[in-house]
Scaffold this motif. Structure first.
Motif, PDB file in Angstrom:
ATOM      1  N   GLU A   8       0.818  -1.217   0.000  1.00  0.00           N
ATOM      2  CA  GLU A   8       0.000   0.000   0.000  1.00  0.00           C
ATOM      3  C   GLU A   8       0.850   1.265   0.000  1.00  0.00           C
ATOM      4  OE1 GLU A   8      -0.943  -2.446   2.650  1.00  0.00           O
ATOM      5  OE2 GLU A   8      -2.057  -3.349   1.012  1.00  0.00           O
ATOM      6  N   GLY A   9       2.164   1.108   0.017  1.00  0.00           N
ATOM      7  CA  GLY A   9       3.053   2.263   0.026  1.00  0.00           C
ATOM      8  C   GLY A   9       3.405   2.783   1.398  1.00  0.00           C
ATOM      9  N   LYS A  10       2.957   2.078   2.454  1.00  0.00           N
ATOM     10  CA  LYS A  10       3.286   2.498   3.812  1.00  0.00           C
ATOM     11  C   LYS A  10       4.765   2.208   4.083  1.00  0.00           C
ATOM     12  CE  LYS A  10       2.180   1.905   8.637  1.00  0.00           C
ATOM     13  NZ  LYS A  10       1.671   1.011   9.656  1.00  0.00           N
ATOM     14  N   VAL A  11       5.454   3.192   4.651  1.00  0.00           N
ATOM     15  CA  VAL A  11       6.884   3.077   4.900  1.00  0.00           C
ATOM     16  C   VAL A  11       7.149   2.701   6.350  1.00  0.00           C
ATOM     17  CG1 VAL A  11       9.069   4.347   4.922  1.00  0.00           C
ATOM     18  CG2 VAL A  11       7.398   4.779   3.130  1.00  0.00           C
ATOM     19  N   THR A  12       8.049   1.734   6.540  1.00  0.00           N
ATOM     20  CA  THR A  12       8.541   1.391   7.866  1.00  0.00           C
ATOM     21  C   THR A  12      10.062   1.422   7.816  1.00  0.00           C
ATOM     22  OG1 THR A  12       8.453  -0.980   7.381  1.00  0.00           O
ATOM     23  CG2 THR A  12       6.560  -0.028   8.525  1.00  0.00           C
ATOM     24  N   TYR A  13      10.674   1.553   8.979  1.00  0.00           N
ATOM     25  CA  TYR A  13      12.130   1.636   9.086  1.00  0.00           C
ATOM     26  C   TYR A  13      12.615   0.492   9.962  1.00  0.00           C
ATOM     27  CZ  TYR A  13      11.112   6.215   7.241  1.00  0.00           C
ATOM     28  OH  TYR A  13      10.647   7.247   6.448  1.00  0.00           O
ATOM     29  N   VAL A  14      13.582  -0.283   9.429  1.00  0.00           N
ATOM     30  CA  VAL A  14      14.091  -1.463  10.107  1.00  0.00           C
ATOM     31  C   VAL A  14      15.589  -1.272  10.347  1.00  0.00           C
ATOM     32  CG1 VAL A  14      14.383  -3.962   9.929  1.00  0.00           C
ATOM     33  CG2 VAL A  14      12.380  -2.867   8.900  1.00  0.00           C
ATOM     34  N   PRO A  15      16.060  -1.423  11.601  1.00  0.00           N
ATOM     35  CA  PRO A  15      17.496  -1.293  11.851  1.00  0.00           C
ATOM     36  C   PRO A  15      18.288  -2.210  10.916  1.00  0.00           C
ATOM     37  CG  PRO A  15      16.303  -1.463  13.915  1.00  0.00           C
ATOM     38  CD  PRO A  15      15.312  -1.741  12.811  1.00  0.00           C
ATOM     39  N   VAL A  16      19.439  -1.719  10.448  1.00  0.00           N
ATOM     40  CA  VAL A  16      20.217  -2.473   9.473  1.00  0.00           C
ATOM     41  C   VAL A  16      21.688  -2.495   9.852  1.00  0.00           C
ATOM     42  CG1 VAL A  16      20.601  -0.487   7.951  1.00  0.00           C
ATOM     43  CG2 VAL A  16      20.587  -2.764   6.998  1.00  0.00           C
ATOM     44  N   ARG A  17      22.321  -3.633   9.606  1.00  0.00           N
ATOM     45  CA  ARG A  17      23.762  -3.766   9.813  1.00  0.00           C
ATOM     46  C   ARG A  17      24.463  -4.059   8.490  1.00  0.00           C
ATOM     47  NH1 ARG A  17      25.582  -2.774  13.957  1.00  0.00           N
ATOM     48  NH2 ARG A  17      26.217  -3.608  15.884  1.00  0.00           N
ATOM     49  N   THR A  18      23.828  -4.832   7.638  1.00  0.00           N
ATOM     50  CA  THR A  18      24.363  -5.109   6.306  1.00  0.00           C
ATOM     51  C   THR A  18      23.229  -4.959   5.314  1.00  0.00           C
ATOM     52  OG1 THR A  18      23.902  -7.474   6.459  1.00  0.00           O
ATOM     53  CG2 THR A  18      26.074  -6.748   7.193  1.00  0.00           C
ATOM     54  N   ALA A  19      23.597  -4.643   4.077  1.00  0.00           N
ATOM     55  CA  ALA A  19      22.563  -4.446   3.062  1.00  0.00           C
ATOM     56  C   ALA A  19      23.160  -4.658   1.674  1.00  0.00           C
ATOM     57  CB  ALA A  19      21.983  -3.043   3.176  1.00  0.00           C
ATOM     58  N   PRO A  20      22.416  -5.343   0.806  1.00  0.00           N
ATOM     59  CA  PRO A  20      22.894  -5.539  -0.564  1.00  0.00           C
ATOM     60  C   PRO A  20      22.713  -4.271  -1.402  1.00  0.00           C
ATOM     61  CG  PRO A  20      20.743  -6.539  -0.300  1.00  0.00           C
ATOM     62  CD  PRO A  20      21.152  -6.028   1.068  1.00  0.00           C
ATOM     63  N   ALA A  21      23.375  -4.236  -2.550  1.00  0.00           N
ATOM     64  CA  ALA A  21      23.242  -3.115  -3.473  1.00  0.00           C
ATOM     65  C   ALA A  21      21.768  -2.884  -3.804  1.00  0.00           C
ATOM     66  CB  ALA A  21      24.030  -3.391  -4.750  1.00  0.00           C
ATOM     67  N   GLY A  22      21.402  -1.606  -3.919  1.00  0.00           N
ATOM     68  CA  GLY A  22      20.032  -1.250  -4.251  1.00  0.00           C
ATOM     69  C   GLY A  22      19.144  -0.999  -3.041  1.00  0.00           C
TER      70      GLY A  22
ATOM     71  N   ALA B  43      17.279  13.893   8.434  1.00  0.00           N
ATOM     72  CA  ALA B  43      17.515  12.590   7.841  1.00  0.00           C
ATOM     73  C   ALA B  43      17.695  12.717   6.340  1.00  0.00           C
ATOM     74  CB  ALA B  43      16.339  11.648   8.142  1.00  0.00           C
ATOM     75  N   LEU B  44      18.365  11.725   5.781  1.00  0.00           N
ATOM     76  CA  LEU B  44      18.506  11.637   4.334  1.00  0.00           C
ATOM     77  C   LEU B  44      18.450  10.177   3.937  1.00  0.00           C
ATOM     78  CD1 LEU B  44      21.640  10.617   3.503  1.00  0.00           C
ATOM     79  CD2 LEU B  44      22.145  12.911   4.293  1.00  0.00           C
ATOM     80  N   ASN B  45      17.926   9.920   2.744  1.00  0.00           N
ATOM     81  CA  ASN B  45      17.856   8.568   2.227  1.00  0.00           C
ATOM     82  C   ASN B  45      18.930   8.354   1.187  1.00  0.00           C
ATOM     83  OD1 ASN B  45      15.631   8.246   3.846  1.00  0.00           O
ATOM     84  ND2 ASN B  45      14.187   7.903   2.205  1.00  0.00           N
ATOM     85  N   THR B  46      19.548   7.177   1.238  1.00  0.00           N
ATOM     86  CA  THR B  46      20.596   6.811   0.296  1.00  0.00           C
ATOM     87  C   THR B  46      20.289   5.421  -0.263  1.00  0.00           C
ATOM     88  OG1 THR B  46      21.949   5.772   2.010  1.00  0.00           O
ATOM     89  CG2 THR B  46      22.366   8.102   1.569  1.00  0.00           C
ATOM     90  N   THR B  47      20.938   5.111  -1.370  1.00  0.00           N
ATOM     91  CA  THR B  47      20.841   3.778  -1.939  1.00  0.00           C
ATOM     92  C   THR B  47      22.242   3.184  -1.940  1.00  0.00           C
ATOM     93  OG1 THR B  47      19.042   4.478  -3.392  1.00  0.00           O
ATOM     94  CG2 THR B  47      20.151   2.444  -3.964  1.00  0.00           C
ATOM     95  N   VAL B  48      22.337   1.928  -1.540  1.00  0.00           N
ATOM     96  CA  VAL B  48      23.625   1.248  -1.534  1.00  0.00           C
ATOM     97  C   VAL B  48      24.039   1.002  -2.982  1.00  0.00           C
ATOM     98  CG1 VAL B  48      24.873  -0.821  -0.815  1.00  0.00           C
ATOM     99  CG2 VAL B  48      23.066   0.128   0.660  1.00  0.00           C
ATOM    100  N   ASP B  49      25.259   1.446  -3.331  1.00  0.00           N
ATOM    101  CA  ASP B  49      25.793   1.205  -4.689  1.00  0.00           C
ATOM    102  C   ASP B  49      26.185  -0.249  -4.863  1.00  0.00           C
ATOM    103  OD1 ASP B  49      25.459   3.835  -5.440  1.00  0.00           O
ATOM    104  OD2 ASP B  49      27.539   4.395  -5.033  1.00  0.00           O
TER     105      ASP B  49
END
Length: 154
Positions: free
Chosen positions: A44-58, A148-154
């Motif tokens: 539905e487009g609802k945004v949630t925020y999940v703590p992160v330690r590792t993340a793949p590209a994108g 805050a700012l949003n980034t994308t993992v390269d």
């Protein structure tokens, strides 16, 4: 994701670039907490925020800095910056949206950043943004402000 923890450490080290204009004893008055969260949108487009330690590209990661005035005195004219790590690309989403951006960490302007190419003004690609800055005119005694700012993992 390769180097994500190193990236986070580097961001923590450089996010301390907080400028106080005309306020003494800033180290005692201002506390900062930085969080990195994966941005997750449901069907539905609802945004949630999940703590992160590792993340793949994108993966979209939001860096949020909360500044708390820990004394019984207002802080005026506070400029705070958040760097965009080298292996991350700014998405164009900043909160609050009043942030200014820089491609060199020294010269800031309103977004979108523009440059002249062949005599025409064109938008600077978001991938070239390196730092965002917010001006907080007033941080009341014992209150907090978040950027805050949003980034994308390269």
């Amino acid at each position: 994701m390769k180097g994500f923890n190193a990236l986070r450490s580097a961001l923590l080290a450089t996010v301390a670039s907080v400028f106080l204009l005309g306020t003494a004893h800033a180290d005692d008055a201002l506390k900062m907490e930085l969080t990195a969260n994966k941005v997750v949108k449901d069907a539905e487009g609802k945004v949630t925020y999940v703590p992160v330690r590792t993340a793949p590209a994108g993966t979209v990661i939001q860096y949020k800095a909360t500044y708390t005035n820990s004394v019984n005195k207002n802080i005026n004219d506070l400029a705070v910056t958040l760097p965009i790590p080298a292996n991350m690309a700014f998405t164009g989403e900043a909160f609050p949206a009043s942030a200014q951006a820089s491609i060199d960490g020294k010269n800031y302007a309103d977004m979108p950043l523009m440059r002249k190419v062949d005599g025409k003004l064109v938008k600077v690609p978001l991938s070239e943004y390196r730092t965002l800055r917010w001006d907080i005119k007033l941080l009341p005694a014992n209150k907090s402000a978040a950027v805050a700012l949003n980034t994308t993992v390269d």
